[in-house]
Design a protein around this motif. Sequence first.
Motif, PDB file in Angstrom:
ATOM      1  N   LEU A   1       0.822  -1.199   0.000  1.00  0.00           N
ATOM      2  CA  LEU A   1       0.000   0.000   0.000  1.00  0.00           C
ATOM      3  C   LEU A   1       0.861   1.256   0.000  1.00  0.00           C
ATOM      4  N   SER A   2       1.987   1.231   0.683  1.00  0.00           N
ATOM      5  CA  SER A   2       2.873   2.392   0.687  1.00  0.00           C
ATOM      6  C   SER A   2       3.333   2.736  -0.724  1.00  0.00           C
ATOM      7  N   VAL A   3       3.632   1.698  -1.508  1.00  0.00           N
ATOM      8  CA  VAL A   3       4.059   1.927  -2.895  1.00  0.00           C
ATOM      9  C   VAL A   3       2.902   2.483  -3.724  1.00  0.00           C
ATOM     10  N   VAL A   4       1.700   1.920  -3.518  1.00  0.00           N
ATOM     11  CA  VAL A   4       0.522   2.399  -4.255  1.00  0.00           C
ATOM     12  C   VAL A   4       0.248   3.864  -3.930  1.00  0.00           C
ATOM     13  N   LEU A   5       0.236   4.209  -2.651  1.00  0.00           N
ATOM     14  CA  LEU A   5      -0.041   5.588  -2.264  1.00  0.00           C
ATOM     15  C   LEU A   5       1.040   6.534  -2.773  1.00  0.00           C
ATOM     16  N   ASP A   6       2.279   6.082  -2.760  1.00  0.00           N
ATOM     17  CA  ASP A   6       3.357   6.913  -3.273  1.00  0.00           C
ATOM     18  C   ASP A   6       3.152   7.178  -4.765  1.00  0.00           C
ATOM     19  N   GLY A   7       2.667   6.174  -5.492  1.00  0.00           N
ATOM     20  CA  GLY A   7       2.415   6.362  -6.916  1.00  0.00           C
ATOM     21  C   GLY A   7       1.225   7.258  -7.204  1.00  0.00           C
ATOM     22  N   LEU A   8       0.277   7.321  -6.276  1.00  0.00           N
ATOM     23  CA  LEU A   8      -0.903   8.161  -6.468  1.00  0.00           C
ATOM     24  C   LEU A   8      -0.638   9.626  -6.145  1.00  0.00           C
ATOM     25  N   ARG A   9       0.338   9.872  -5.315  1.00  0.00           N
ATOM     26  CA  ARG A   9       0.521  11.232  -4.815  1.00  0.00           C
ATOM     27  C   ARG A   9       1.087  12.147  -5.886  1.00  0.00           C
ATOM     28  N   ALA A  10       0.529  13.339  -5.991  1.00  0.00           N
ATOM     29  CA  ALA A  10       1.021  14.325  -6.950  1.00  0.00           C
ATOM     30  C   ALA A  10       2.377  14.832  -6.486  1.00  0.00           C
ATOM     31  N   ARG A  11       3.256  15.056  -7.442  1.00  0.00           N
ATOM     32  CA  ARG A  11       4.595  15.539  -7.124  1.00  0.00           C
ATOM     33  C   ARG A  11       4.656  17.041  -7.346  1.00  0.00           C
ATOM     34  N   GLN A  12       5.017  17.765  -6.311  1.00  0.00           N
ATOM     35  CA  GLN A  12       5.163  19.207  -6.416  1.00  0.00           C
ATOM     36  C   GLN A  12       6.641  19.512  -6.639  1.00  0.00           C
ATOM     37  N   THR A  13       7.021  19.869  -7.863  1.00  0.00           N
ATOM     38  CA  THR A  13       8.421  20.135  -8.175  1.00  0.00           C
ATOM     39  C   THR A  13       8.647  21.635  -8.301  1.00  0.00           C
ATOM     40  N   GLU A  14       9.802  22.094  -7.868  1.00  0.00           N
ATOM     41  CA  GLU A  14      10.161  23.502  -7.977  1.00  0.00           C
ATOM     42  C   GLU A  14      10.707  23.775  -9.371  1.00  0.00           C
ATOM     43  N   PRO A  15      10.432  24.965  -9.948  1.00  0.00           N
ATOM     44  CA  PRO A  15      10.987  25.296 -11.269  1.00  0.00           C
ATOM     45  C   PRO A  15      12.500  25.404 -11.207  1.00  0.00           C
ATOM     46  N   MET A  16      13.149  25.073 -12.323  1.00  0.00           N
ATOM     47  CA  MET A  16      14.600  25.176 -12.409  1.00  0.00           C
ATOM     48  C   MET A  16      15.016  26.639 -12.328  1.00  0.00           C
ATOM     49  N   THR A  17      16.113  26.896 -11.661  1.00  0.00           N
ATOM     50  CA  THR A  17      16.628  28.264 -11.547  1.00  0.00           C
ATOM     51  C   THR A  17      17.883  28.404 -12.398  1.00  0.00           C
ATOM     52  N   GLY A  18      18.294  29.654 -12.653  1.00  0.00           N
ATOM     53  CA  GLY A  18      19.492  29.903 -13.439  1.00  0.00           C
ATOM     54  C   GLY A  18      19.210  29.886 -14.934  1.00  0.00           C
ATOM     55  N   GLN A  19      20.251  30.167 -15.714  1.00  0.00           N
ATOM     56  CA  GLN A  19      20.118  30.229 -17.159  1.00  0.00           C
ATOM     57  C   GLN A  19      20.280  28.854 -17.781  1.00  0.00           C
ATOM     58  N   LEU A  20      19.613  28.693 -18.923  1.00  0.00           N
ATOM     59  CA  LEU A  20      19.779  27.449 -19.673  1.00  0.00           C
ATOM     60  C   LEU A  20      21.174  27.403 -20.274  1.00  0.00           C
ATOM     61  N   PRO A  21      21.755  26.220 -20.431  1.00  0.00           N
ATOM     62  CA  PRO A  21      23.041  26.131 -21.136  1.00  0.00           C
ATOM     63  C   PRO A  21      22.858  26.487 -22.608  1.00  0.00           C
ATOM     64  N   VAL A  22      23.854  27.145 -23.178  1.00  0.00           N
ATOM     65  CA  VAL A  22      23.787  27.547 -24.595  1.00  0.00           C
ATOM     66  C   VAL A  22      25.045  27.062 -25.304  1.00  0.00           C
ATOM     67  N   PRO A  23      24.988  26.915 -26.634  1.00  0.00           N
ATOM     68  CA  PRO A  23      26.191  26.494 -27.371  1.00  0.00           C
ATOM     69  C   PRO A  23      27.318  27.490 -27.182  1.00  0.00           C
ATOM     70  N   SER A  24      28.541  27.004 -27.090  1.00  0.00           N
ATOM     71  CA  SER A  24      29.704  27.871 -26.933  1.00  0.00           C
ATOM     72  C   SER A  24      29.961  28.646 -28.225  1.00  0.00           C
ATOM     73  N   PRO A  25      30.296  29.945 -28.141  1.00  0.00           N
ATOM     74  CA  PRO A  25      30.561  30.726 -29.355  1.00  0.00           C
ATOM     75  C   PRO A  25      31.899  30.402 -29.999  1.00  0.00           C
ATOM     76  N   GLY A  26      32.769  29.696 -29.347  1.00  0.00           N
ATOM     77  CA  GLY A  26      34.075  29.395 -29.912  1.00  0.00           C
ATOM     78  C   GLY A  26      34.599  28.087 -29.370  1.00  0.00           C
ATOM     79  N   PRO A  27      35.796  27.669 -29.744  1.00  0.00           N
ATOM     80  CA  PRO A  27      36.355  26.404 -29.254  1.00  0.00           C
ATOM     81  C   PRO A  27      36.604  26.461 -27.765  1.00  0.00           C
TER      82      PRO A  27
END
Length: 256
Positions: free
Chosen positions: A206-232
Amino acid sequence: MTRPGDTADHLLDPLPERTPGRLPEPLLVDASGRVPRADARRNAERLVSAARVAVAEVGVSVSAHEIARRAGVGVGTFYRRVPSLEALLRTVLDEVLDEILTVGERALEDPDPWNGLSTFATAYVGLRTESCGISEAMGGACGDALAPRLTGLRDLVRRLVERAQEAGVVRADVPWQDVPFLLAAASTSARTLDIRASDRQWERNLSVVLDGLRARQTEPMTGQLPVPSPGPLPGRAPEVDGPTETAGTAGPAPQG
C-alpha cells in the motif's frame, strides 16, 4: 497519518462480547415474532461473533456446522436462533461493511484530504487482506445481496479521490475508477514465486501504491539554460570537417 493497520485492526476485532443492543435486527426475534429469552439471545450473539471470525478466516462458503462449532452450540441451536445460514452471513457482511463505510465518512471530514484518503485506504486494504469473506464479497461473490453497501463504497472512493485531486495532492491523470483496483492489488497472498510474504506485507504494498498516487510538487529550475559555446573550448584546436587552406601556408608563386 494513522499508522497503517491501526484502523483496520479495529475493524477486524472479532467482537467476542456483544451487548444486546448490538444484536442485528434480523436476529432479534424468532420465527414466531417473539423476542428470544436471555439465553437464546446469548446464543444468537455467540453465533454472530463466531460467524464474523469464520467469514474472515474461511470466506463466504463457510458452513453452518463450522459456525456452530466455533460458537460452541449444536447445529439444531444454530437453526433455532437464526433464520438461515444466508441470513447470518448477510448480517455479518452488512455489519463489517457498515464499519468501513463509517471510516470512509469520517475520512471525508478530515481537513487534510491526503490524510483522509490514506487513512481510509489503510483500513480498506487491511480489511480486504485479513478478511477472506469481505474480499470475496467486494469481488462480487454475494451477487446483488450487498449492492447498496458496495455502491456506497464506490461513492466514498470517488469522493475521497476527487477531493484529494481538487486539493492537488493526488495525480490528476488517475481517474477515481482506477483506485479500487489499485487498492485491491495491494492485498497479498501468503506466498508468491516461492517467496513468503511478511506478516503485514500489504502495508508495504500500500505504501508503494499511495506513493504512486501522490502528486509531485516540483520547484521550477533556476538559473540560465546552457547555450552552445561561441568558440572552441580553451586549449582545444577547432574541429574541421576536411582539409582547408590557412593564410600564409601557400608555397612560393610560380616563376614567369
